[in-house]
Enzyme design. Structure first.
Site, mmCIF file in Angstrom:
data_model
loop_
_atom_site.group_PDB
_atom_site.id
_atom_site.type_symbol
_atom_site.label_atom_id
_atom_site.label_comp_id
_atom_site.label_asym_id
_atom_site.label_seq_id
_atom_site.Cartn_x
_atom_site.Cartn_y
_atom_site.Cartn_z
ATOM 1 N N GLY A 68 27.272 -28.781 14.735
ATOM 2 C CA GLY A 68 27.807 -28.544 13.397
ATOM 3 C C GLY A 68 26.724 -28.347 12.360
ATOM 4 O O GLY A 68 25.576 -28.070 12.687
ATOM 5 N N HIS A 74 23.291 -20.490 14.116
ATOM 6 C CA HIS A 74 24.544 -20.672 14.881
ATOM 7 C C HIS A 74 25.395 -19.404 14.804
ATOM 8 O O HIS A 74 25.998 -18.987 15.792
ATOM 9 C CB HIS A 74 25.360 -21.842 14.320
ATOM 10 C CG HIS A 74 24.670 -23.173 14.366
ATOM 11 N ND1 HIS A 74 24.249 -23.829 13.235
ATOM 12 C CD2 HIS A 74 24.339 -23.980 15.398
ATOM 13 C CE1 HIS A 74 23.704 -24.980 13.569
ATOM 14 N NE2 HIS A 74 23.737 -25.102 14.872
#
Ligand code: AMP
Length: 298
Positions: free
Chosen positions: A45, A51
């Protein structure tokens, strides 16, 4: 009365967040009925453009994409930043929606491991990759870290049933260990490596960059500068790793604490004395209290 619905910019929360293993498995079972290929992007996260690059690659490659968001307690040592690690699930969900992710899998630690969910859990079946690959580089100071990583990644592979999984070259040792696990355990999944995404000034994107003060961030820039200089010298014919090491040290900001700077064969992970094509130059530093890693491949 006339009602006007205004969709808030960036608030397109279409991607479902699933917390439960059974629900993920049932969804995947449904997808399989129409022969979908499934891609998994495992993350902790606090998603950033690094990402996002993995997610975009997954979207290009697969019919369905699952992004896991899980700060994995069994890969953190007792004095590491597990409690402090940034948790921004709403923002992560938003980013995943904008990129067309099908599901965000965000389980609790209890859902994944039961109640005793820390690194010292002796009741859990762990994956122990070969010690010679887990006890070097990042593993030297992070005892048990890669056992925790391999264990959670195998669980995520099994839970998602993915055909493809996407990992960043930023975590080069992790990528090597996952590839080794897939090969050694005959896992039916293809690992797709993705290049490091950097800020325009060279700093490798990391969720931990959030910890840096402006001053620390300016010191941290010397890390990518040192790696870049190694690449330049190599392109000019310098292969002696002692010389390249000394050059890097002379570039690193003096406020930075070097944990390691190592030269390895990228395919075998064996240490090397002379740089050659397909070598990994990997570095870990402490900038203030923040630990950062970076690398280049020649
Ligand atoms: P993390 O959330 O830090 O565990 O990272 C999840 C995945 O994103 C891992 O495969 C990382 O290697 C990858 N990743 C993290 N930062 C970057 C980056 N700057 N560029 C490319 N991939 C990254």
């Amino acid at each position: 009365m006339r009602l006007i619905f205004v969709q808030k910019k960036g608030k397109n929360l279409n991607t479902a967040v699933i917390n439960n293993i059974t629900d993920i498995k049932n969804t995947v079972k449904e997808w399989r009925k129409s022969n979908c290929t499934i891609g998994l992007v495992p993350t902790m996260g606090a998603l950033h453009n690094g990402h996002a690059s993995l997610i975009k690659k997954a979207k290009e490659t697969c019919d369905k994409v699952i992004v896991s968001v899980f700060v994995n307690p069994i890969q953190f040592g007792p004095s590491e930043d597990f409690d402090k690690y940034p948790r921004t699930l709403d923002k992560d969900q938003n980013l995943c929606s904008n990129l067309g992710v099908d599901i965000v899998f965000a389980p609790s630690a209890n859902e994944m491991y039961g109640e005793n969910n820390r690194l010292n859990n002796t009741d859990l079946t762990f994956v122990y990759p070969p010690f010679k690959f887990t006890d070097c580089l990042c593993g030297k100071t992070r005892t048990g870290h890669f056992d925790g990583v391999a264990t959670v990644v195998l669980k995520l592979f099994n839970i998602s049933g993915a055909d493809y999984a996407f990992f960043g070259q930023k975590d080069a040792q992790q990528l090597f260990i996952i590839n080794k696990m897939v090969k050694d355990l005959n896992l039916d999944i293809k690992i797709i490596p993705c290049p490091i995404v950097r800020e325009s000034d060279g700093l490798a994107l990391s969720s931990r960059n959030k910890y840096l003060s402006d001053e620390e961030r300016s010191w941290a820039l010397s890390v990518s500068k040192a790696l870049k200089q190694i690449k330049t010298l190599y392109s000019q014919g310098v292969t002696d790793t002692n010389i390249l090491f000394d050059t890097a040290i002379s570039i690193l900001n003096s406020n930075i604490e070097l944990e390691y700077l190592e030269f390895r064969d990228y395919n075998s992970f064996e240490p090397i004395k002379k740089l050659k094509d397909n070598s990994l130059v990997a570095i870990a530093v402490k900038v203030g209290k923040t630990r950062l890693i970076d690398n280049i491949i020649t």
